[in-house]
Design a protein around this motif. Structure first.
Motif, short mmCIF file in Angstrom:
data_model
loop_
_atom_site.label_atom_id
_atom_site.label_comp_id
_atom_site.label_asym_id
_atom_site.label_seq_id
_atom_site.Cartn_x
_atom_site.Cartn_y
_atom_site.Cartn_z
N THR A 52 39.83 34.47 23.31
CA THR A 52 40.84 34.91 24.26
C THR A 52 40.16 35.55 25.46
N LEU A 53 40.49 35.10 26.66
CA LEU A 53 39.89 35.66 27.86
C LEU A 53 40.43 37.07 28.11
N VAL A 54 39.53 38.03 28.24
CA VAL A 54 39.93 39.42 28.46
C VAL A 54 39.31 40.03 29.71
N GLY A 55 38.34 39.36 30.33
CA GLY A 55 37.71 39.90 31.52
C GLY A 55 37.01 38.83 32.33
N ASN A 56 36.70 39.17 33.57
CA ASN A 56 36.04 38.22 34.48
C ASN A 56 35.37 38.98 35.62
N ILE A 57 34.25 38.43 36.10
CA ILE A 57 33.60 38.95 37.30
C ILE A 57 33.18 37.77 38.16
N MET A 58 33.33 37.91 39.48
CA MET A 58 32.97 36.86 40.42
C MET A 58 32.12 37.45 41.55
N TYR A 59 31.21 36.63 42.06
CA TYR A 59 30.32 37.05 43.15
C TYR A 59 30.41 36.09 44.33
N THR A 60 30.16 36.64 45.51
CA THR A 60 30.04 35.84 46.73
C THR A 60 28.81 36.29 47.50
N LYS A 61 28.32 35.39 48.34
CA LYS A 61 27.23 35.74 49.24
C LYS A 61 27.77 36.53 50.41
N ALA A 62 26.98 37.48 50.90
CA ALA A 62 27.36 38.32 52.03
C ALA A 62 26.09 38.59 52.83
N ILE A 98 24.43 39.98 48.06
CA ILE A 98 25.58 39.44 47.34
C ILE A 98 26.55 40.56 47.04
N SER A 99 27.77 40.17 46.68
CA SER A 99 28.81 41.15 46.41
C SER A 99 29.67 40.65 45.26
N PHE A 100 30.08 41.56 44.36
CA PHE A 100 31.02 41.13 43.33
C PHE A 100 32.40 41.71 43.56
N GLY A 101 33.36 41.05 42.98
CA GLY A 101 34.75 41.45 43.11
C GLY A 101 35.59 40.22 43.40
N PRO A 102 36.73 40.12 42.77
CA PRO A 102 37.26 41.08 41.80
C PRO A 102 36.47 41.08 40.49
N ARG A 158 25.21 46.61 59.63
CA ARG A 158 26.61 46.53 59.23
C ARG A 158 26.79 45.44 58.18
N PHE A 159 27.53 45.77 57.13
CA PHE A 159 27.77 44.86 56.01
C PHE A 159 28.98 43.97 56.28
N PHE A 160 28.80 42.67 56.09
CA PHE A 160 29.89 41.71 56.30
C PHE A 160 30.11 40.88 55.04
N GLU A 161 31.33 40.93 54.52
CA GLU A 161 31.73 40.05 53.43
C GLU A 161 32.08 38.68 53.97
N ASP A 162 32.29 37.73 53.07
CA ASP A 162 32.77 36.42 53.47
C ASP A 162 34.17 36.56 54.08
N PRO A 163 34.51 35.76 55.09
CA PRO A 163 35.85 35.84 55.70
C PRO A 163 37.00 35.59 54.73
N ILE A 164 36.71 35.03 53.56
CA ILE A 164 37.76 34.77 52.58
C ILE A 164 38.46 36.06 52.14
N PHE A 165 37.79 37.19 52.32
CA PHE A 165 38.38 38.48 51.94
C PHE A 165 39.45 38.94 52.93
N ASP A 166 39.54 38.29 54.08
CA ASP A 166 40.64 38.56 55.02
C ASP A 166 41.85 37.74 54.55
N ILE A 167 42.57 38.30 53.60
CA ILE A 167 43.62 37.54 52.90
C ILE A 167 44.86 37.37 53.77
N ASP A 168 45.38 36.15 53.77
CA ASP A 168 46.65 35.85 54.43
C ASP A 168 47.78 36.35 53.52
N GLU A 169 48.42 37.43 53.93
CA GLU A 169 49.43 38.08 53.08
C GLU A 169 50.59 37.13 52.75
N ALA A 170 51.01 36.34 53.71
CA ALA A 170 52.14 35.43 53.48
C ALA A 170 51.77 34.38 52.43
N LYS A 171 50.57 33.83 52.53
CA LYS A 171 50.14 32.83 51.55
C LYS A 171 49.96 33.45 50.17
#
Length: 218
Positions: A63-73, A86-90, A171-184
């Motif tokens: 049973t899946l109970v947890g997860n971690i994901m990383y992206t390049k930054a 690199i950065s993790f989250g969520p 200055r630290f920059f995450e991937d633009p994917i973290f700028d979430i489109d609230e409507a979507k």
């Protein structure tokens, strides 16, 4: 639940929806009323910055109970160069399994994986009182700030290789994917069972406190 019953493995395509569901459960009403993290997870897997090798799930009896994901930054350094990080989250753990060390297992396991893959440093946004236990320290220690040139208490840094951030002031920059489109994100959430929005949780108040802990980076 005993930690020895927890197994860690790479996420599979068949896990995708389940991971999105557990992410939603983990974050719902935690920082703000509702959450967007499950939509972020859904989008991240298609991002060029996504690091598939560091996409790890925790299971108990399959049973899946947890997860971690990383992206390049990256850090845009004051000297004009870029410092890849690199950065993790969520990082998500089902509410019924929180506080039992699963998050610790996921972080420590992927820290080692990341180092073995040749990554030099991890930067995240998170609560210092939690992430300090994993060796994270204020990014300000390395003169690293936010994109708008502020020092922020939640911006935490960890060198996987000693000295990796010693010449990375900037200055630290995450991937633009973290700028979430609230409507979507809201539209995506409609494909999940209804959950009530609630506020005034202690975790939401702590989040607001952390957001305000900023000073100009001079």
């Amino acid at each position: 639940m005993h930690r020895e019953n927890i197994q860690l493995r790479p996420e599979r395509a068949s896990d995708y929806r389940i991971v999105e569901e557990l992410t939603r459960e983990a974050f719902w009403n935690h920082y703000v009323p509702g959450c967007n993290e499950h939509y972020l997870v859904h989008m991240m897997r298609e991002s060029e910055s996504f690091i598939k090798e560091l996409d790890i799930v925790a299971t108990e009896n399959e049973t899946l109970v947890g997860n971690i994901m990383y992206t390049k930054a990256n850090i845009r350094c004051d000297n004009g160069e870029k410092c890849p990080v690199i950065s993790f989250g969520p990082i998500s753990v089902l509410p019924g399994f929180q506080g039992q060390g699963i998050g610790t297992l996921l972080i420590e396991h992927t820290k080692k994986l990341a180092k073995d893959l040749g990554y030099k440093a991890i930067l995240i946004y998170g609560d210092p009182s939690y992430y300090s236990r994993f060796g994270f320290t204020a990014a300000e220690t390395y003169k690293i700030g936010t994109p708008d040139n502020m020092y922020a208490a939640p911006l935490q840094a960890l060198e996987l290789t000693e000295g990796a951030l010693s010449d990375c002031s900037g200055r630290f920059f995450e991937d633009p994917i973290f700028d979430i489109d609230e409507a979507k994100a809201k539209e995506f959430d409609k494909s999940f069972p209804y959950k009530e929005l609630q506020n005034s949780y202690p975790s939401q108040e702590r989040f607001l406190q952390l957001v305000k802990m900023r000073t100009p980076r001079l």
